[in-house]
Design a protein around this motif. Structure first.
Motif, short mmCIF file in Angstrom:
data_model
loop_
_atom_site.label_atom_id
_atom_site.label_comp_id
_atom_site.label_asym_id
_atom_site.label_seq_id
_atom_site.Cartn_x
_atom_site.Cartn_y
_atom_site.Cartn_z
N GLU A 10 -85.09 -59.94 -45.69
CA GLU A 10 -84.96 -59.85 -44.24
C GLU A 10 -83.89 -58.86 -43.80
O GLU A 10 -84.08 -58.09 -42.86
CB GLU A 10 -84.66 -61.22 -43.63
N ASN A 11 -82.73 -58.88 -44.48
CA ASN A 11 -81.65 -57.97 -44.09
C ASN A 11 -82.07 -56.52 -44.23
O ASN A 11 -81.81 -55.69 -43.35
CB ASN A 11 -80.40 -58.25 -44.93
N LEU A 12 -82.72 -56.19 -45.34
CA LEU A 12 -83.17 -54.81 -45.56
C LEU A 12 -84.28 -54.46 -44.57
O LEU A 12 -84.31 -53.35 -44.04
CB LEU A 12 -83.67 -54.65 -47.00
N ARG A 13 -85.19 -55.41 -44.31
CA ARG A 13 -86.28 -55.17 -43.37
C ARG A 13 -85.74 -54.84 -41.98
O ARG A 13 -86.18 -53.87 -41.34
CB ARG A 13 -87.19 -56.40 -43.31
N VAL A 14 -84.78 -55.62 -41.54
CA VAL A 14 -84.19 -55.39 -40.21
C VAL A 14 -83.45 -54.05 -40.18
O VAL A 14 -83.56 -53.29 -39.20
CB VAL A 14 -83.25 -56.55 -39.84
N ASP A 51 -92.26 -52.51 -49.63
CA ASP A 51 -91.50 -52.92 -50.80
C ASP A 51 -92.54 -53.22 -51.88
O ASP A 51 -93.53 -53.91 -51.63
CB ASP A 51 -90.68 -54.17 -50.49
N ARG A 52 -92.33 -52.69 -53.07
CA ARG A 52 -93.38 -52.84 -54.07
C ARG A 52 -93.58 -54.30 -54.48
O ARG A 52 -94.70 -54.79 -54.52
CB ARG A 52 -93.07 -51.99 -55.31
N MET A 53 -92.49 -55.02 -54.77
CA MET A 53 -92.61 -56.41 -55.18
C MET A 53 -92.34 -57.32 -53.99
O MET A 53 -91.24 -57.34 -53.44
CB MET A 53 -91.64 -56.74 -56.32
N ARG A 81 -87.70 -50.36 -59.35
CA ARG A 81 -88.27 -49.95 -60.64
C ARG A 81 -88.31 -48.43 -60.68
O ARG A 81 -89.13 -47.81 -60.02
CB ARG A 81 -89.66 -50.56 -60.80
N ASP A 82 -87.42 -47.85 -61.50
CA ASP A 82 -87.25 -46.41 -61.48
C ASP A 82 -87.78 -45.69 -62.71
O ASP A 82 -87.55 -44.48 -62.87
CB ASP A 82 -85.78 -46.05 -61.28
N ALA A 83 -88.49 -46.40 -63.59
CA ALA A 83 -89.04 -45.74 -64.78
C ALA A 83 -90.13 -44.77 -64.36
O ALA A 83 -90.81 -44.97 -63.35
CB ALA A 83 -89.60 -46.77 -65.75
N VAL A 84 -90.30 -43.71 -65.14
CA VAL A 84 -91.32 -42.71 -64.84
C VAL A 84 -92.69 -43.37 -64.74
O VAL A 84 -93.49 -43.07 -63.84
CB VAL A 84 -91.32 -41.60 -65.91
N GLY A 85 -92.99 -44.30 -65.64
CA GLY A 85 -94.28 -44.97 -65.62
C GLY A 85 -94.52 -45.74 -64.35
O GLY A 85 -95.65 -45.79 -63.85
N ASP A 86 -93.45 -46.33 -63.79
CA ASP A 86 -93.59 -47.07 -62.54
C ASP A 86 -93.91 -46.13 -61.38
O ASP A 86 -94.74 -46.43 -60.52
CB ASP A 86 -92.29 -47.84 -62.23
N LEU A 99 -89.77 -44.22 -53.30
CA LEU A 99 -88.33 -44.11 -53.15
C LEU A 99 -87.67 -45.28 -53.87
O LEU A 99 -88.00 -46.43 -53.64
CB LEU A 99 -87.95 -44.11 -51.67
N VAL A 100 -86.72 -44.95 -54.74
CA VAL A 100 -86.07 -45.96 -55.59
C VAL A 100 -84.84 -46.52 -54.89
O VAL A 100 -84.05 -45.78 -54.30
CB VAL A 100 -85.69 -45.35 -56.95
N LYS A 101 -84.69 -47.84 -54.94
CA LYS A 101 -83.51 -48.51 -54.41
C LYS A 101 -82.35 -48.37 -55.40
O LYS A 101 -82.59 -48.41 -56.61
CB LYS A 101 -83.78 -50.00 -54.17
N PRO A 102 -81.12 -48.26 -54.94
CA PRO A 102 -80.71 -48.09 -53.53
C PRO A 102 -81.01 -46.67 -53.06
O PRO A 102 -81.04 -45.73 -53.85
CB PRO A 102 -79.20 -48.35 -53.57
N PHE A 103 -81.22 -46.53 -51.77
CA PHE A 103 -81.59 -45.24 -51.22
C PHE A 103 -80.77 -44.98 -49.95
O PHE A 103 -80.23 -45.90 -49.33
CB PHE A 103 -83.08 -45.18 -50.87
N ALA A 104 -80.70 -43.73 -49.57
CA ALA A 104 -80.03 -43.36 -48.32
C ALA A 104 -81.04 -43.50 -47.18
O ALA A 104 -82.16 -42.97 -47.28
CB ALA A 104 -79.51 -41.92 -48.38
N VAL A 105 -80.67 -44.20 -46.13
CA VAL A 105 -81.61 -44.43 -45.03
C VAL A 105 -82.03 -43.12 -44.38
O VAL A 105 -83.14 -43.00 -43.86
CB VAL A 105 -81.02 -45.40 -43.98
#
Length: 218
Positions: A10-14, A51-53, A81-86, A99-105
């Motif tokens: 919720e915090n990230l969504r907001v 969000d992927r998951m 999940r930052d692996a190349v396969g992902d 875009l991999v977390k953490p990210f710049a808004v």
């Protein structure tokens, strides 16, 4: 342009929604795939941030199913999940960006705007019905060629009605797409009343008793 953010934190969504709104976008949010799926049935979005998951669900499976049905809305996946396969799997299953977390808004906002511009190619920027013209880019409305003075909320409601011309739009639809928070009682009705007055005759916005409103022929 309207985008959807599907994120179970919720915090990230907001926070993401607030940043995107601050950049000039209209934003809807959902905390899971079923809620997002219901929104997609009602609204065409310029971009969706997934969000992927999402709990036990992997959003790439949902997107892959939707792509198989002809869904073309641009999708950006957010994930830890930052692996190349992902990342490859995200693109292979119908993602347009990853875009991999953490990210710049600021980077997220720039990427979403880029996808929105891509979605806008070939879409009408001016909605027309009878002698009504709604310019979605300039936020201008003309009736019989005359420029009308509308508030931001009035424009949002009229734009939504014009995008669904001939269809019944419920009060709930208007609240979800034209307000960030639940408005006070009778506010929707008051906006419709002002729009009817400013649009003059012949009347374009009709009340469908017990259901909502429709822009079009009586």
């Amino acid at each position: 342009m309207r985008v959807m953010v599907v994120e179970d934190d919720e915090n990230l969504r907001v926070a993401v929604a607030a940043e995107l709104r601050g950049s000039g976008l209209d934003v809807d949010t959902a905390g899971d795939i079923p809620a997002a799926d219901r929104a997609f049935a009602r609204t065409d979005y310029a971009c969706v941030v997934f969000d992927r998951m999402l709990g036990d669900d992997d959003a790439i499976d949902y997107v892959q199913r939707q792509r198989a049905r002809g869904w073309t809305t641009p999708v950006l996946f957010l994930t830890a999940r930052d692996a190349v396969g992902d990342r490859v799997a995200g693109f292979a299953h119908g993602g347009d960006d990853y875009l991999v977390k953490p990210f710049a808004v600021e980077e997220l906002t720039a990427r979403v705007h880029k996808l929105c511009r891509r979605a806008g190619v070939g879409r009408p920027t001016v909605l027309r019905h009878a002698d009504l013209e709604v310019d979605c880019i300039r936020h201008e409305v003309r009736r019989a060629g005359v420029l009308l003075s509308l508030s931001g909320r009035e424009f949002a409601v009229l734009e939504y009605l014009a995008a669904h011309v001939g269809q019944v739009v419920t009060r709930t639809d208007l609240i979800e797409h034209c307000w960030d928070d639940e408005p006070m009682a009778n506010v929707v009705e008051a906006v419709i009343k002002r729009l009817r007055r400013k649009l003059h005759g012949p009347e374009l916005i009709h009340t469908v008793h017990g259901h909502g409103y429709r822009l079009g022929a009586a």
